[in-house]
Enzyme design. Structure first.
Site, mmCIF file in Angstrom:
data_model
loop_
_atom_site.group_PDB
_atom_site.id
_atom_site.type_symbol
_atom_site.label_atom_id
_atom_site.label_comp_id
_atom_site.label_asym_id
_atom_site.label_seq_id
_atom_site.Cartn_x
_atom_site.Cartn_y
_atom_site.Cartn_z
ATOM 1 N N LYS A 13 0.813 -1.153 0.016
ATOM 2 C CA LYS A 13 0.100 -0.097 0.006
ATOM 3 C C LYS A 13 0.739 1.282 0.066
ATOM 4 C CE LYS A 13 -2.822 -0.420 3.764
ATOM 5 N NZ LYS A 13 -2.130 -1.762 4.067
ATOM 6 N N ARG A 88 -10.381 1.625 9.126
ATOM 7 C CA ARG A 88 -10.065 0.178 9.716
ATOM 8 C C ARG A 88 -10.901 -0.862 9.744
ATOM 9 N NH1 ARG A 88 -4.349 -0.389 10.216
ATOM 10 N NH2 ARG A 88 -3.160 1.444 10.185
ATOM 11 N N ARG A 122 12.157 -10.141 4.949
ATOM 12 C CA ARG A 122 12.921 -8.916 4.754
ATOM 13 C C ARG A 122 14.021 -9.065 5.800
ATOM 14 N NH1 ARG A 122 8.030 -4.705 4.532
ATOM 15 N NH2 ARG A 122 7.766 -5.573 6.835
ATOM 16 N N ARG A 153 13.785 -7.005 11.575
ATOM 17 C CA ARG A 153 13.064 -5.937 12.499
ATOM 18 C C ARG A 153 12.027 -6.783 13.248
ATOM 19 N NH1 ARG A 153 10.172 -1.261 8.864
ATOM 20 N NH2 ARG A 153 9.085 -2.978 8.460
ATOM 21 N N ARG A 164 -0.812 -9.668 13.307
ATOM 22 C CA ARG A 164 -1.213 -8.544 12.523
ATOM 23 C C ARG A 164 -2.086 -8.961 11.395
ATOM 24 N NH1 ARG A 164 3.755 -5.554 9.881
ATOM 25 N NH2 ARG A 164 2.234 -4.157 9.421
#
Length: 206
Positions: A13, A88, A122, A153, A164
């Site tokens: 996004k 949301r 990542r 991270r 999430r």
């Protein structure tokens, strides 16, 4: 043109929002940016947001809606907006319809299992700020650019990503049906290259 960009965490996004904002000269508005600005300027709403965040809680819907309403009233939104990260849930979507309803809602459609792989793969380098993915560099522990140690991270761990995505499915995914019922939803294949996704969005917007 008033647009909403929907998609799960890691669907791309942020990248697409930057391209859309530039091409169509629309202010890219994210709730995170609104929160930070209001807290930094210590506005009355910012003081309320900081008080909530200092307790470790999420910003309640009513306060989030007030912040977005105030942001949409600014001059740069007179010709439209691009909302990213809002609404949301159905409550926020219903509130937005009363404030300044969107013209189109673009949903970056991608299988959640692929998103999990995207995010957890990542790797980043603290020394040179390099960002990589295991699909391209393999399971190496050193930065291809400077040789420093690569790290993951804390938001990119399997546990955090699963949490999430679970929250997304419960709260945000129902927005797809909400806007589909209004005839405003456009699904775009988010599993293509960045350019291909953007080209498809441009085609949709005309």
């Amino acid at each position: 043109m008033k647009l909403i960009l929907l998609g799960a965490p890691g669907s791309g996004k942020g990248t697409q929002a930057a391209y859309i904002s530039e091409k169509y000269d629309l202010p890219h508005i994210s709730t995170g940016e609104i929160f930070r600005e209001n807290i930094k300027e210590m506005t009355p709403l910012g003081v309320k947001v900081k008080a909530v965040m200092d307790t470790g809680n999420l910003c309640p819907d009513d306060l989030t809606v007030e912040l977005v309403k105030e942001r949409l009233s600014k001059p740069d939104c007179k010709n439209g907006y691009l909302l990213d990260g809002f609404p949301r849930n159905i409550y926020q979507a219903s509130a937005l319809d009363e404030i300044d309803a969107p013209d189109k809602v673009i949903n970056l459609d991608i299988d959640l299992s692929k998103i999990e792989h995207r995010i957890t793969g990542r790797r980043s380098c603290a020394k040179c700020n390099g960002s990589y993915h295991v699909d391209f560099i393999g399971n190496v522990n050193t930065c291809p650019n400077c040789g420093s140690e690569l790290t993951i991270r804390k938001d990119d761990t399997v546990e955090v990503v699963k949490e999430r995505l679970a929250v997304y499915e419960v709260q945000t995914a129902p927005l797809i049906d909400y806007y589909k019922a209004q005839g405003k939803l456009v699904n775009v294949d988010g599993d293509k290259s960045i350019k291909e996704v953007f080209d498809e969005i441009v085609k949709v917007l005309g």
